[in-house]
Scaffold this motif. Structure first.
Motif, short mmCIF file in Angstrom:
data_model
loop_
_atom_site.label_atom_id
_atom_site.label_comp_id
_atom_site.label_asym_id
_atom_site.label_seq_id
_atom_site.Cartn_x
_atom_site.Cartn_y
_atom_site.Cartn_z
N ALA A 263 -12.81 3.89 8.38
CA ALA A 263 -13.26 4.12 6.92
C ALA A 263 -14.65 4.09 6.21
O ALA A 263 -15.33 3.30 6.38
CB ALA A 263 -11.61 4.05 5.70
N TRP B 1 -7.59 -0.64 4.76
CA TRP B 1 -7.31 -1.88 5.38
C TRP B 1 -8.44 -2.34 6.04
O TRP B 1 -9.77 -1.22 6.29
CB TRP B 1 -6.60 -1.41 6.55
N HIS C 150 -14.83 1.27 1.67
CA HIS C 150 -13.32 -0.13 2.26
C HIS C 150 -13.25 0.12 0.34
O HIS C 150 -14.20 -0.02 -1.04
CB HIS C 150 -14.22 -0.82 2.66
N GLU D 143 -11.11 -3.12 9.34
CA GLU D 143 -11.09 -2.31 10.51
C GLU D 143 -10.64 -0.84 10.43
O GLU D 143 -10.21 -0.73 11.80
CB GLU D 143 -10.62 -3.33 11.62
N SER D 144 -10.80 -0.03 9.63
CA SER D 144 -10.05 0.96 9.38
C SER D 144 -10.57 2.45 10.47
O SER D 144 -10.32 3.57 10.51
CB SER D 144 -9.82 1.74 8.17
N ALA E 215 -0.50 0.25 12.30
CA ALA E 215 -1.23 0.95 11.31
C ALA E 215 -2.61 -0.14 10.98
O ALA E 215 -2.98 -1.07 11.73
CB ALA E 215 -0.90 -0.18 10.11
N PRO E 216 -3.63 0.55 11.08
CA PRO E 216 -3.51 1.69 9.37
C PRO E 216 -3.33 3.43 10.06
O PRO E 216 -4.00 4.74 9.10
CB PRO E 216 -4.45 1.24 8.98
N ALA E 217 -3.46 3.62 11.65
CA ALA E 217 -4.25 4.55 11.79
C ALA E 217 -2.69 6.04 11.29
O ALA E 217 -3.04 6.96 10.86
CB ALA E 217 -3.96 4.78 13.32
N TYR F 111 -1.70 5.20 8.39
CA TYR F 111 -1.46 5.93 7.28
C TYR F 111 -3.40 7.42 7.55
O TYR F 111 -2.47 8.23 6.37
CB TYR F 111 -2.67 5.13 6.33
N LEU F 112 -3.89 7.44 8.08
CA LEU F 112 -4.44 8.29 8.54
C LEU F 112 -4.29 9.62 8.53
O LEU F 112 -4.55 10.56 8.26
CB LEU F 112 -5.84 8.19 9.07
N GLU G 112 2.47 -6.08 8.60
CA GLU G 112 1.89 -4.62 9.26
C GLU G 112 2.67 -3.85 9.74
O GLU G 112 2.60 -2.43 10.48
CB GLU G 112 1.43 -5.30 10.68
N TRP H 94 -4.89 4.01 3.33
CA TRP H 94 -6.17 3.42 5.04
C TRP H 94 -7.48 3.50 4.95
O TRP H 94 -7.78 2.13 5.25
CB TRP H 94 -6.57 5.69 5.74
#
Lengths: 101, 216
Positions: free
Chosen positions: B65, B60, B68, B62-63, B186-188, B190-191, B137, B57
């Protein structure tokens, strides 16, 4: 009340029988693993297993794993029945205390 | 530990309460011996999913997080965690089966191989989709959900085989997470997988550890 089964009604053999009864039907346990679980000496375990085998309560299967022989043990159907009725007798004596099997 | 000299002592009659206590003690000890490896699976896989998906996550842009993590780091870390999980599971599985044979060890063997069969199958479908033009994606949506369903399916099997409510609960949570998370993209996803599936597995580990302690 009838007499408690003298084959099972001795501390070491009761422990062995109870440990074997806790294994699923159709499963066998190797001697070293049973010994480890019970924390008994090999000699003591063998002596009592012999008595249980003589009574027809324990089935002994000799197998080979690679080159070394392994002994697998299980309660016979007769042994399982004897253990179950022994445990039932105990519960009856104690007035139904204890958890059901 | 009893020695040969105790054989005579062992022949002395027991009182019924002591005998019943012995039966109960051996039942608990056999159960403990059969399930002592269960918390290990939960912790290893819970940790791998939590950390692995968090790392992916965070790789990515713009995740959102806080840090990075570059993809060249994140992907190998994720792969290493999964490989470690597979290796630990195999070692623990073989160890727990040691000295047993019969019906249960057959069940255990089939169950163990089921992970490999379905895991490889899910990977093969993903690769086929990529070969047929699936963009990264979408692959990022496919793989976590496919593996969530593999895990859920096998936990459902485990719940049936061993009458485990814990596994049933985790299976349902992970199946829902795997089915719903792709809708958030993605990547939401993954979270979501890290926190929901990883969290459910770690919670399973805690519950299993408590159960073990109660058997002691």
């Amino acid at each position: 009340m009838s007499e408690l089964d003298p084959v099972i009604h001795a501390a070491a053999r009761l422990r062995i029988t109870a440990a074997l009864a806790a294994i699923g039907e159709g499963d066998r346990i190797a001697f070293p693993r049973l010994q480890e679980q019970l924390a008994m000496t090999a000699g003591n375990l063998s002596t009592h297993l012999r008595k249980l085998e003589d009574a027809g309560y324990v089935e002994v299967e000799k197998a080979h794993r690679g080159r070394s022989p392994v002994t697998y043990l299980a309660l016979s159907r007769r042994g399982r029945r004897a253990f179950e009725s022994y445990a039932e007798q105990l519960r009856a004596v104690l007035g139904g205390e204890g958890s059901p099997a | 530990m009893t020695g040969p000299s105790d054989v005579q002592h062992d022949e002395q009659p027991l009182d019924p309460a002591a005998a019943l206590a012995i039966i109960e003690g051996e039942r608990r000890s056999a159960t403990r011996s059969a399930i002592r490896q269960v918390p290990v699976y939960y912790y290893v896989w819970g940790g791998a999913w939590l950390v692995g998906y968090l790392v992916l996550w965070a790789s990515w842009r713009e995740s959102g997080a806080p840090v990075h993590i570059p993809g060249v780091v994140a992907v190998p870390v994720f792969a290493a965690l999964i490989i470690a999980g597979v290796v630990v599971s195999m070692v623990v599985g073989i160890r727990s089966n040691r000295g047993m044979r019969g019906q249960s060890s057959f069940v255990g063997m089939v169950y163990g191989w089921s992970w490999t069969i379905l895991g490889v199958g899910a990977a093969a479908i993903g690769m086929a989709l990529i070969r047929n033009g699936m963009p990264p994606e979408l692959a990022a949506l496919y793989f976590p959900s496919a593996y969530a369903l593999v895990l859920a399916a096998l936990y459902l099997a485990g719940a049936m085989l061993w009458g485990s409510i814990d596994q049933l609960v985790i299976a349902v949570v992970v199946a829902i997470a795997g089915s719903v998370s792709p809708f958030f993209g993605a990547p939401a996803n993954y979270l979501a997988m890290a926190l929901i599936a990883g969290g459910a597995l770690l919670a399973g580990g805690v519950v299993a550890s408590i159960r073990m302690r109660r058997l002691a």
